[in-house]
Design a protein around this motif. Structure first.
Motif, PDB file in Angstrom:
ATOM      1  N   TRP A  53       0.852  -1.191   0.000  1.00  0.00           N
ATOM      2  CA  TRP A  53       0.000   0.000   0.000  1.00  0.00           C
ATOM      3  C   TRP A  53       0.885   1.236   0.000  1.00  0.00           C
ATOM      4  O   TRP A  53       1.546   1.546   0.961  1.00  0.00           O
ATOM      5  N   HIS A  54       0.915   1.925  -1.146  1.00  0.00           N
ATOM      6  CA  HIS A  54       1.723   3.143  -1.322  1.00  0.00           C
ATOM      7  C   HIS A  54       3.146   3.001  -0.766  1.00  0.00           C
ATOM      8  O   HIS A  54       3.610   3.829   0.046  1.00  0.00           O
ATOM      9  N   PRO A  55       3.868   1.979  -1.190  1.00  0.00           N
ATOM     10  CA  PRO A  55       5.199   1.738  -0.612  1.00  0.00           C
ATOM     11  C   PRO A  55       6.185   2.873  -0.857  1.00  0.00           C
ATOM     12  O   PRO A  55       7.105   3.072  -0.035  1.00  0.00           O
ATOM     13  N   ASP A  56       6.013   3.624  -1.926  1.00  0.00           N
ATOM     14  CA  ASP A  56       6.985   4.678  -2.233  1.00  0.00           C
ATOM     15  C   ASP A  56       6.632   6.023  -1.612  1.00  0.00           C
ATOM     16  O   ASP A  56       7.259   7.035  -1.922  1.00  0.00           O
ATOM     17  N   MET A  57       5.613   6.017  -0.724  1.00  0.00           N
ATOM     18  CA  MET A  57       5.321   7.235   0.038  1.00  0.00           C
ATOM     19  C   MET A  57       5.386   6.978   1.542  1.00  0.00           C
ATOM     20  O   MET A  57       4.801   7.733   2.320  1.00  0.00           O
ATOM     21  N   LEU A  58       6.116   5.934   1.932  1.00  0.00           N
ATOM     22  CA  LEU A  58       6.306   5.664   3.356  1.00  0.00           C
ATOM     23  C   LEU A  58       7.482   6.495   3.862  1.00  0.00           C
ATOM     24  O   LEU A  58       8.534   5.974   4.255  1.00  0.00           O
ATOM     25  N   LEU A  59       7.286   7.788   3.865  1.00  0.00           N
ATOM     26  CA  LEU A  59       8.354   8.708   4.256  1.00  0.00           C
ATOM     27  C   LEU A  59       8.551   8.679   5.780  1.00  0.00           C
ATOM     28  O   LEU A  59       7.587   8.511   6.531  1.00  0.00           O
ATOM     29  N   THR A 189      13.455  10.933 -14.984  1.00  0.00           N
ATOM     30  CA  THR A 189      13.681  12.297 -14.507  1.00  0.00           C
ATOM     31  C   THR A 189      12.361  13.009 -14.209  1.00  0.00           C
ATOM     32  O   THR A 189      12.354  14.004 -13.499  1.00  0.00           O
ATOM     33  N   VAL A 190      11.278  12.513 -14.775  1.00  0.00           N
ATOM     34  CA  VAL A 190       9.931  13.008 -14.455  1.00  0.00           C
ATOM     35  C   VAL A 190       9.158  11.806 -13.927  1.00  0.00           C
ATOM     36  O   VAL A 190       9.067  10.775 -14.596  1.00  0.00           O
ATOM     37  N   PHE A 191       8.622  11.918 -12.716  1.00  0.00           N
ATOM     38  CA  PHE A 191       7.915  10.774 -12.152  1.00  0.00           C
ATOM     39  C   PHE A 191       6.830  11.227 -11.179  1.00  0.00           C
ATOM     40  O   PHE A 191       6.869  12.324 -10.630  1.00  0.00           O
ATOM     41  N   HIS A 192       5.857  10.360 -10.993  1.00  0.00           N
ATOM     42  CA  HIS A 192       4.733  10.637 -10.094  1.00  0.00           C
ATOM     43  C   HIS A 192       5.132  10.306  -8.660  1.00  0.00           C
ATOM     44  O   HIS A 192       5.995   9.462  -8.414  1.00  0.00           O
ATOM     45  N   SER A 193       4.477  10.956  -7.725  1.00  0.00           N
ATOM     46  CA  SER A 193       4.790  10.725  -6.308  1.00  0.00           C
ATOM     47  C   SER A 193       4.567   9.270  -5.898  1.00  0.00           C
ATOM     48  O   SER A 193       5.162   8.807  -4.918  1.00  0.00           O
ATOM     49  N   SER A 194       3.731   8.543  -6.634  1.00  0.00           N
ATOM     50  CA  SER A 194       3.471   7.142  -6.298  1.00  0.00           C
ATOM     51  C   SER A 194       4.720   6.271  -6.403  1.00  0.00           C
ATOM     52  O   SER A 194       4.757   5.170  -5.849  1.00  0.00           O
ATOM     53  N   SER A 195       5.738   6.742  -7.106  1.00  0.00           N
ATOM     54  CA  SER A 195       6.995   5.989  -7.223  1.00  0.00           C
ATOM     55  C   SER A 195       8.157   6.755  -6.609  1.00  0.00           C
ATOM     56  O   SER A 195       9.319   6.518  -6.941  1.00  0.00           O
ATOM     57  N   PHE A 196       7.854   7.664  -5.679  1.00  0.00           N
ATOM     58  CA  PHE A 196       8.854   8.619  -5.205  1.00  0.00           C
ATOM     59  C   PHE A 196      10.093   7.976  -4.586  1.00  0.00           C
ATOM     60  O   PHE A 196      11.219   8.205  -5.046  1.00  0.00           O
ATOM     61  N   LEU A 197       9.929   7.169  -3.552  1.00  0.00           N
ATOM     62  CA  LEU A 197      11.108   6.642  -2.858  1.00  0.00           C
ATOM     63  C   LEU A 197      11.965   5.768  -3.763  1.00  0.00           C
ATOM     64  O   LEU A 197      13.203   5.798  -3.684  1.00  0.00           O
ATOM     65  N   GLY A 198      11.330   4.997  -4.622  1.00  0.00           N
ATOM     66  CA  GLY A 198      12.094   4.174  -5.554  1.00  0.00           C
ATOM     67  C   GLY A 198      12.892   5.005  -6.537  1.00  0.00           C
ATOM     68  O   GLY A 198      14.049   4.688  -6.850  1.00  0.00           O
ATOM     69  N   ARG A 199      12.295   6.090  -7.016  1.00  0.00           N
ATOM     70  CA  ARG A 199      12.973   6.943  -7.993  1.00  0.00           C
ATOM     71  C   ARG A 199      14.069   7.795  -7.376  1.00  0.00           C
ATOM     72  O   ARG A 199      15.104   8.048  -7.992  1.00  0.00           O
ATOM     73  N   VAL A 200      13.824   8.255  -6.141  1.00  0.00           N
ATOM     74  CA  VAL A 200      14.794   9.169  -5.538  1.00  0.00           C
ATOM     75  C   VAL A 200      16.024   8.428  -5.028  1.00  0.00           C
ATOM     76  O   VAL A 200      17.057   9.048  -4.712  1.00  0.00           O
ATOM     77  N   ARG A 201      15.944   7.107  -4.979  1.00  0.00           N
ATOM     78  CA  ARG A 201      17.075   6.325  -4.477  1.00  0.00           C
ATOM     79  C   ARG A 201      18.342   6.557  -5.306  1.00  0.00           C
ATOM     80  O   ARG A 201      19.456   6.560  -4.786  1.00  0.00           O
ATOM     81  N   SER A 202      18.171   6.768  -6.610  1.00  0.00           N
ATOM     82  CA  SER A 202      19.343   6.973  -7.465  1.00  0.00           C
ATOM     83  C   SER A 202      20.105   8.236  -7.083  1.00  0.00           C
ATOM     84  O   SER A 202      21.331   8.302  -7.222  1.00  0.00           O
ATOM     85  N   PHE A 203      19.391   9.247  -6.585  1.00  0.00           N
ATOM     86  CA  PHE A 203      20.063  10.479  -6.171  1.00  0.00           C
ATOM     87  C   PHE A 203      20.829  10.252  -4.867  1.00  0.00           C
ATOM     88  O   PHE A 203      21.905  10.824  -4.662  1.00  0.00           O
ATOM     89  N   HIS A 204      20.296   9.422  -3.997  1.00  0.00           N
ATOM     90  CA  HIS A 204      21.044   9.040  -2.801  1.00  0.00           C
ATOM     91  C   HIS A 204      22.324   8.309  -3.207  1.00  0.00           C
ATOM     92  O   HIS A 204      23.400   8.558  -2.649  1.00  0.00           O
ATOM     93  N   ASP A 205      22.185   7.403  -4.162  1.00  0.00           N
ATOM     94  CA  ASP A 205      23.339   6.600  -4.584  1.00  0.00           C
ATOM     95  C   ASP A 205      24.441   7.469  -5.194  1.00  0.00           C
ATOM     96  O   ASP A 205      25.632   7.202  -5.004  1.00  0.00           O
ATOM     97  N   ARG A 206      24.035   8.503  -5.930  1.00  0.00           N
ATOM     98  CA  ARG A 206      25.036   9.378  -6.558  1.00  0.00           C
ATOM     99  C   ARG A 206      25.708  10.287  -5.546  1.00  0.00           C
ATOM    100  O   ARG A 206      26.821  10.745  -5.760  1.00  0.00           O
ATOM    101  N   GLY A 207      24.998  10.598  -4.456  1.00  0.00           N
ATOM    102  CA  GLY A 207      25.588  11.464  -3.434  1.00  0.00           C
ATOM    103  C   GLY A 207      24.595  12.480  -2.918  1.00  0.00           C
ATOM    104  O   GLY A 207      24.051  13.268  -3.704  1.00  0.00           O
TER     105      GLY A 207
END
Length: 451
Positions: A53-59, A189-207
């Motif tokens: 249930w909304h796994p990518d918005m479990l902030l 590079t453009v994504f919906h909030s429903s996939s937020f945590l999964g998409r933003v992980r790449s920015f964590h990985d880069r730094g």
């Protein structure tokens, strides 16, 4: 209980499509009903491989906007073993939770509660099963006697299951603004909030310390939460929140406004004509849509104020602004935004554009294409839906088709929300059993000439 249809397919009295909170509640109430529901076959098809249930918005720190007592079962069956309180007891956390003095658990804990219940109700669901179409089955007299649902199973093959009735709760489809080609979302590079945590992980990985540029589009709870998350997780990033209004507006969570989430209010809404229903939805929009909890509005304001105190311009709020278009340009996103006051537009490049633009819950209509000739509609073209959430059908159509999120136009805001979860599921279960399976512990709360 599963039987076989005349065609040799597995047959259930009620087949549900989707196994999110709505059908999790329905299965929990059915399991709680015991002898009252004995012999009634309920089963659900879920496209995901496990409950989610909304796994990518479990902030971190994000809280539910609904009180824990409005869980899967309590408003309809306070003695059910599938309640949130029983979950806390099973985890050894009842007293520590009570000591917090809150009605609103974190989103992460509430999802863990859902998973806990789903694990105990596993026989009700087939995971990895994607429904593709619903077909009517007619008897010798031409009357539609049952429905068949074709689905692709966990093995990748096509299967068919028969049902006396069908309940649709497949969840919402992310809304993409008109100026954004949905294919752009495949780039990342453009994504919906429903996939937020999964998409933003790449920015964590880069730094985390890199000077990213992020654009968040939206004026609701998700937009405010994502803005705060990006501002905190990426201290060197420029984060812009763009929305169409003057300011983020607070959710109307006052006691009297929240009465719209009571069963009696659904009676009131359902009994009104279509014009009055539209007026009610407009009047109470701030209880759900494009509205933010007071705490999060204050948090955003404090971030912006702290920036003024210490200097810097990395956090920005763009009011009266709409997203006119967004395209991928290599590793960046080119976003065109329009100033609604001046009418001027400009294009800027961002490392990511996050669309916190909500969901459309009418996607269930696609599954109904095969039975559409039997479904009755109003003058506005919308489906007519009875108080028990069953679509009104033509004569000679025996099965009942129940809607959850796609019934907002007839049942009000609660059709897409958790607030009336147990009552909605209980109404549907009663309709399937043709008798109340469980007591309804609430009394009408609205009195007067329009009650």
């Amino acid at each position: 209980m599963t039987s076989a249809s005349p065609g040799g397919h597995p047959h259930h009295q009620l087949l549900g499509i989707g196994f999110g909170p709505s059908h999790l509640s329905l299965s929990a109430l059915h399991a709680s009903a015991g002898a009252a529901a004995a012999g009634t076959g309920l089963h659900f098809l879920e496209s995901r491989d496990t409950f989610s249930w909304h796994p990518d918005m479990l902030l971190p720190g994000a809280r539910m906007q609904v009180a824990f007592l409005k869980d899967l079962v309590t408003p309809r069956d306070p003695t059910s073993p599938y309640s949130f309180v029983n979950y806390l007891v099973s985890k050894g956390r009842l007293e520590p939770f009570l000591n917090l003095g809150t009605l609103n658990p974190t989103r992460r804990e509430y999802v863990d509660y859902f998973r806990w219940a789903a694990g105990r109700l596993a026989p009700y669901v087939t995971y990895g099963a994607t429904a593709e179409r619903i077909r009517p089955v007619t008897g010798p007299d031409g009357e539609v006697t049952r429905l068949e649902v074709d689905h692709r199973g966990p093995d990748g093959g096509r299967h068919t299951v028969s049902a006396g009735h069908v309940s649709l709760a497949p969840g919402g489809t992310p809304v993409v603004p008109p100026g954004v080609d949905p294919r752009t979302l495949e780039n990342g590079t453009v994504f919906h909030s429903s996939s937020f945590l999964g998409r933003v992980r790449s920015f964590h990985d880069r730094g985390r310390e890199l000077p990213y540029r992020f654009l968040v589009v939206g004026a609701g709870q998700s937009a405010a939460e994502i803005f705060q998350y990006l501002a905190g997780e990426f201290p060197a990033a420029e984060v812009t929140l763009a929305h169409r209004g003057f300011a983020l507006m607070p959710a109307n969570s006052s006691a009297l406004a929240n009465a719209i989430f009571d069963p009696a209010s659904v009676d009131l809404f359902h009994g009104a004509d279509s014009a009055r229903r539209r007026a009610i939805l407009t009047d109470l929009k701030a209880t759900n849509y494009a509205a933010v909890d007071d705490e999060d509005i204050s948090a955003v304001a404090e971030l912006l104020y702290d920036q003024r105190v210490h200097g810097g311009e990395r956090l920005r709020l763009h009011r009266f602004t709409e997203l006119a278009g967004a395209d991928a340009e290599g590793d960046l996103a080119a976003a065109t935004v329009r100033d609604l006051l001046s009418g001027t537009a400009r294009t800027e490049r961002y490392d990511a554009v996050v669309l916190a633009t909500g969901y459309d819950f009418r996607e269930a209509r696609g599954l109904l294409a095969g039975v559409d000739p039997y479904l009755l509609k109003g003058a506005d073209g919308e489906l007519l839906v009875d108080r028990d959430y069953a679509v009104r059908t033509a004569e000679g159509f025996a099965p009942r088709i129940f809607l959850h999120g796609a019934a907002e136009h007839t049942h009000g805001l609660t059709s897409t929300l958790l607030s009336l979860l147990a009552h909605r599921a209980g109404d549907i279960l009663d309709a399937v059993l043709d008798t109340p399976a469980l007591p309804t512990p609430s009394a009408p709360l609205l009195e007067g000439v329009h009650a």
